[in-house]
Design a protein around this motif. Sequence first.
Motif, PDB file in Angstrom:
ATOM      1  N   ASN A 146       0.846  -1.184   0.000  1.00  0.00           N
ATOM      2  CA  ASN A 146       0.000   0.000   0.000  1.00  0.00           C
ATOM      3  C   ASN A 146       0.892   1.248   0.000  1.00  0.00           C
ATOM      4  N   LYS A 147       0.865   1.972  -1.108  1.00  0.00           N
ATOM      5  CA  LYS A 147       1.748   3.127  -1.254  1.00  0.00           C
ATOM      6  C   LYS A 147       1.455   4.218  -0.215  1.00  0.00           C
ATOM      7  N   LYS A 151       4.089   5.682   2.515  1.00  0.00           N
ATOM      8  CA  LYS A 151       4.389   7.112   2.624  1.00  0.00           C
ATOM      9  C   LYS A 151       4.264   7.586   4.070  1.00  0.00           C
ATOM     10  N   LYS A 152       3.179   7.172   4.732  1.00  0.00           N
ATOM     11  CA  LYS A 152       2.958   7.581   6.118  1.00  0.00           C
ATOM     12  C   LYS A 152       4.034   7.026   7.047  1.00  0.00           C
ATOM     13  N   ALA A 153       4.552   5.837   6.712  1.00  0.00           N
ATOM     14  CA  ALA A 153       5.579   5.206   7.548  1.00  0.00           C
ATOM     15  C   ALA A 153       6.986   5.692   7.192  1.00  0.00           C
ATOM     16  N   GLY A 154       7.095   6.536   6.175  1.00  0.00           N
ATOM     17  CA  GLY A 154       8.405   7.051   5.786  1.00  0.00           C
ATOM     18  C   GLY A 154       9.256   6.051   5.033  1.00  0.00           C
ATOM     19  N   ILE A 155       8.620   5.115   4.352  1.00  0.00           N
ATOM     20  CA  ILE A 155       9.347   4.102   3.573  1.00  0.00           C
ATOM     21  C   ILE A 155       9.387   4.559   2.118  1.00  0.00           C
ATOM     22  N   PHE A 281      -7.738   1.482  -5.504  1.00  0.00           N
ATOM     23  CA  PHE A 281      -6.868   0.476  -6.107  1.00  0.00           C
ATOM     24  C   PHE A 281      -5.558   1.097  -6.581  1.00  0.00           C
ATOM     25  N   SER A 282      -5.582   2.374  -6.911  1.00  0.00           N
ATOM     26  CA  SER A 282      -4.367   3.058  -7.371  1.00  0.00           C
ATOM     27  C   SER A 282      -3.301   3.134  -6.285  1.00  0.00           C
ATOM     28  N   GLN A 283      -3.688   2.863  -5.033  1.00  0.00           N
ATOM     29  CA  GLN A 283      -2.721   2.873  -3.936  1.00  0.00           C
ATOM     30  C   GLN A 283      -1.856   1.609  -3.910  1.00  0.00           C
ATOM     31  N   VAL A 284      -2.271   0.588  -4.677  1.00  0.00           N
ATOM     32  CA  VAL A 284      -1.555  -0.695  -4.650  1.00  0.00           C
ATOM     33  C   VAL A 284      -0.417  -0.689  -5.666  1.00  0.00           C
ATOM     34  N   ALA A 285       0.748  -1.143  -5.237  1.00  0.00           N
ATOM     35  CA  ALA A 285       1.887  -1.300  -6.136  1.00  0.00           C
ATOM     36  C   ALA A 285       2.455  -2.707  -5.972  1.00  0.00           C
ATOM     37  N   THR A 286       3.195  -3.143  -6.963  1.00  0.00           N
ATOM     38  CA  THR A 286       3.810  -4.472  -6.914  1.00  0.00           C
ATOM     39  C   THR A 286       5.323  -4.339  -7.033  1.00  0.00           C
ATOM     40  N   ALA A 287       6.015  -5.314  -6.454  1.00  0.00           N
ATOM     41  CA  ALA A 287       7.475  -5.342  -6.500  1.00  0.00           C
ATOM     42  C   ALA A 287       7.931  -6.795  -6.427  1.00  0.00           C
ATOM     43  N   PRO A 288       9.152  -7.093  -6.864  1.00  0.00           N
ATOM     44  CA  PRO A 288       9.667  -8.464  -6.778  1.00  0.00           C
ATOM     45  C   PRO A 288       9.757  -8.939  -5.324  1.00  0.00           C
TER      46      PRO A 288
END
Length: 430
Positions: A146-147, A151-155, A281-288
């Motif tokens: 969750n992007k 952001k809120k967690a500073g990651i 749904f735009s808040q969702v991102a994917t990564a390896p």
Amino acid sequence: MSLARISKLALAAALVALPATGWAQSVNISYLTHWSPETVALLEAAAKVFSTTHPDVAVTVRAVPFGDLLTTLRSQGGSSDGPTIGGIYDLWLPELARDKLVAPAPDAVANEVKSAWPAGVVSAASVGGTLYGIPNEIDVYALNYNKELFKKAGIAAPPKTWAEFKDAAAKLTDKDKGQQGFGMINSWAAGVVHPFASLLVSNGGNLVKDGKPALDSPQAGETFALYEDLIKSGVSNPAMATADANTTGPFLDNFVSGKTGMIIMANWWESALKTGMGDKFSQVATAPIPVGPSGDKPHSISYSWMTVVNAKAGEAEQKAAWEFLAWLNSPKSGKNGASAMSDILMSMGILPSRTSDIEAHKDKLGSEFLSGYVSVLADARPFPVVLGGQEFSESLQQTLEALQYGQVSAKDAQANAQADATSILERAAK
């Protein structure tokens, strides 16, 4: 994909893999699946298009919950009155072929599949070099996050290593808000095992190597220890993890509502995410998948599905079934060079496996969500397709759930998993 769009599918005067032939009398064939009513409707619409060039072949579709699919195939597959066609998880194929419940593909179909699908996908649809059906979907796993929570967690970026993964999970956890950093799954075999297996292969390990369980390796030990650490540190809460293959349950609900920061999940659940999250749904991102201390690069476990034909069905029914499947999976049945099967799969966010289908759908596969999955295909490791594979998966599920709930230590979980797997695979091989 609307019914109107399906009705406009290009009609084939002849099949790619099998020649269309006339029928002396009507032939009724049935198709068993686990798809939702909306997706079943798309398959039924495609079958109606097929009937315009094959008026004497009637195709009916029946759906059962995923948890009932294998048992239904087993209980009814030995009868000529059972479903003519079945959609199956490739893990089940070795036992269904051993028990002669599925028919080998005709030469024309086999030749088409071998030339039009990647070799690894063809291999997963085969036993002893014999192809038993037509592959359709392929699924891989990626880290979903969750992007907004990041952001809120500073990651600033998704974690690339296990150390970064644990650090991000800790920052995303807020017990006062009922928020967990990383969501595991329980109560569903594949949902439990596949994310664990993806972390394992991203740590240089294997579930099975050279036909034997490899859960006693140091790499596996590190993976069990990672799960134990995530639970003991409180960044993953098993009470929030209940899921099943049809609804994904509280596991989905917690991610959709922003109560879970990260999960490891397959591409097929895009449609469920979109339905649940709407504009968010735009808040969702994917990564390896994050890489473990003993790993070389991110790897996902992959698994695939295929359609098979009942070996006990009559000769006319089997012939009609193969003709329908050859058409359904051919570039002439869909739109713009895609197969009708791939159009149906893409409506669910599922990756098709035929090479020409991937090219035909390249625009949608380039979306922000799905592109993250397409990017990991090349380095994916197939889930081992072996005799006893389903029982092996269910046994590992139980061990991992016991670890989640603190009933066993990581060390004992590893020992139990290896012992159980060895017993299961040796017994199945006899």
